[in-house]
Design a protein around this motif. Sequence first.
Motif, short mmCIF file in Angstrom:
data_model
loop_
_atom_site.label_atom_id
_atom_site.label_comp_id
_atom_site.label_asym_id
_atom_site.label_seq_id
_atom_site.Cartn_x
_atom_site.Cartn_y
_atom_site.Cartn_z
N VAL A 151 0.92 -1.14 -0.01
CA VAL A 151 -0.13 -0.07 -0.07
C VAL A 151 0.82 1.20 -0.01
O VAL A 151 1.46 1.54 0.88
CB VAL A 151 -1.08 0.12 1.30
CG1 VAL A 151 -1.80 1.40 1.10
CG2 VAL A 151 -1.90 -1.34 1.21
N LYS B 179 -0.14 4.65 -0.47
CA LYS B 179 -0.74 5.60 -0.44
C LYS B 179 0.06 6.64 0.26
O LYS B 179 -0.15 7.99 0.22
CB LYS B 179 -2.17 5.62 0.15
CG LYS B 179 -1.80 5.14 1.81
CD LYS B 179 -3.47 4.81 2.19
CE LYS B 179 -3.33 4.48 3.47
NZ LYS B 179 -4.58 3.69 3.97
N ASN C 38 -5.28 4.62 -2.66
CA ASN C 38 -6.68 4.91 -2.34
C ASN C 38 -7.19 6.32 -2.58
O ASN C 38 -8.51 6.50 -2.41
CB ASN C 38 -6.79 4.61 -1.01
CG ASN C 38 -5.95 5.97 -0.08
OD1 ASN C 38 -5.18 6.34 -0.58
ND2 ASN C 38 -6.55 6.21 1.05
N ILE D 44 -7.87 0.77 -3.63
CA ILE D 44 -8.33 -0.01 -1.96
C ILE D 44 -9.30 1.02 -1.43
O ILE D 44 -9.67 0.74 -0.25
CB ILE D 44 -7.40 -0.13 -1.32
CG1 ILE D 44 -6.12 1.05 -1.04
CG2 ILE D 44 -6.20 -1.37 -1.92
CD1 ILE D 44 -5.02 0.69 -0.21
N MET E 66 -12.13 -4.52 6.22
CA MET E 66 -11.04 -3.50 7.15
C MET E 66 -11.51 -3.73 8.34
O MET E 66 -12.77 -3.55 8.77
CB MET E 66 -10.98 -2.22 6.71
CG MET E 66 -10.29 -1.90 5.42
SD MET E 66 -10.50 -0.13 5.15
CE MET E 66 -9.44 0.63 6.04
N MET F 56 -3.81 -5.82 7.66
CA MET F 56 -3.35 -4.73 7.04
C MET F 56 -1.98 -4.79 8.18
O MET F 56 -1.54 -5.96 8.76
CB MET F 56 -3.92 -3.44 7.58
CG MET F 56 -5.36 -3.65 6.89
SD MET F 56 -6.59 -2.03 6.59
CE MET F 56 -5.88 -1.13 7.64
N SER F 57 -1.05 -3.60 8.39
CA SER F 57 0.14 -4.04 9.20
C SER F 57 0.03 -4.51 10.37
O SER F 57 0.83 -5.33 10.85
CB SER F 57 0.79 -2.39 9.28
OG SER F 57 1.32 -2.08 7.86
N ARG G 234 -3.07 -6.47 2.61
CA ARG G 234 -2.66 -5.14 2.16
C ARG G 234 -1.68 -4.46 3.24
O ARG G 234 -2.12 -3.97 4.31
CB ARG G 234 -4.00 -4.24 1.86
CG ARG G 234 -5.06 -5.18 1.05
CD ARG G 234 -6.28 -4.40 0.88
NE ARG G 234 -6.83 -3.76 2.00
CZ ARG G 234 -7.50 -4.41 3.01
NH1 ARG G 234 -8.05 -5.73 2.52
NH2 ARG G 234 -8.11 -3.95 4.09
N GLY H 107 1.00 -1.46 4.30
CA GLY H 107 1.34 -0.11 3.98
C GLY H 107 2.58 0.18 4.95
O GLY H 107 3.73 -0.01 4.89
N SER H 108 1.98 0.76 6.15
CA SER H 108 2.90 1.21 7.26
C SER H 108 4.08 0.35 7.73
O SER H 108 5.35 0.76 7.86
CB SER H 108 2.19 1.77 8.31
OG SER H 108 1.29 0.92 8.75
C1 LIG Z 1 -4.10 2.23 4.19
C2 LIG Z 1 -4.74 0.95 3.90
C3 LIG Z 1 -4.15 -0.08 4.21
C4 LIG Z 1 -2.82 -0.39 4.70
O1 LIG Z 1 -2.78 0.12 6.10
P1 LIG Z 1 -1.47 -0.03 6.91
O2 LIG Z 1 -1.83 -0.27 8.44
O3 LIG Z 1 -0.63 0.99 6.67
O4 LIG Z 1 -0.82 -1.39 6.51
C5 LIG Z 1 -4.79 -1.27 3.87
N1 LIG Z 1 -5.95 -1.36 3.27
C6 LIG Z 1 -6.65 -0.02 2.98
C7 LIG Z 1 -8.18 -0.14 2.46
C8 LIG Z 1 -5.84 1.12 3.21
O5 LIG Z 1 -6.75 2.32 3.19
#
Ligand SMILES: *Cc1c(COP(=O)(O)O)cnc(C)c1O
Length: 226
Positions: free
Chosen positions: A34, A36, A57, A81, A162, A203-204, A219, A221-222
């Motif tokens: 991710v 973004k 996103n 996303i 989520m 997610m993370s 997914r 990101g951080s």
């Molecule tokens: C930002 C986001 C992620 C990633 O989130 P992190 O906590 O940074 O890994 C995954 N899915 C969606 C839909 C997001 O908006």
Amino acid sequence: METLNTNIFKNNLQKVQNIINEYKIRDDVKLIAVTKYVDSKTIRELFHLGVRDFGENRSQDLLYKQEELKDINDEINWHFIGRLQRRPVKTIINKIDTLQSLDRMSLVEEVDKRANHPISSFLQVNISGELQKAGFKPEELLDIVHEIEKYPNIKVIGLMTMTPYDANEVELRKYFSQMKLLQEQVQKLNLPYAPCHELSMGMSNDFKIAIEEGATIIRVGSALFK
Ligand SMILES: *Cc1c(COP(=O)(O)O)cnc(C)c1O
């Protein structure tokens, strides 16, 4: 947005990859990076480390980054996303590989109208029922899936969710396993337009648990960028 040092990535990427390998009980879990939070230079670095799947996103950011990466864009799989408004649908829908956030019927209609081919889509499910969260309700999902038959440019390849920011492990496992059951229910309908073999969750903060509970796509990101 900042550009980060390649070594830090390598490390973070390796950490995530190790966790995927360690927790992998099935064939494969796909990682979407991710991006973004970062610029296209950073995406390019990840690309050179072997990453091909990126999640964005915001439609403006996506278009901008695609332009800056046009020399490698053909080799990148872009996943949208975020919450997608009606207006930008026509500008992005034929430039992405998957839409992970198909979260309401009005968006189904717009995507169907603007797409020039069936779009690989994930129905977003609001599994926790939080008021501010987007997504279909679990109890309406099967009806929605049947209704989507009317829209030939929507191909339901999976479900996405989520989880609440503050959920504890017990709650996370409950939500993730409910998602798994829903995904299997849709898959078992055997609808040609809704193979629904993918489950995009984790997610993370919670991807390890998500993998254990059956995610096929995470997914992250951080965790990659710190
Ligand atoms: C930002 C986001 C992620 C990633 O989130 P992190 O906590 O940074 O890994 C995954 N899915 C969606 C839909 C997001 O908006």
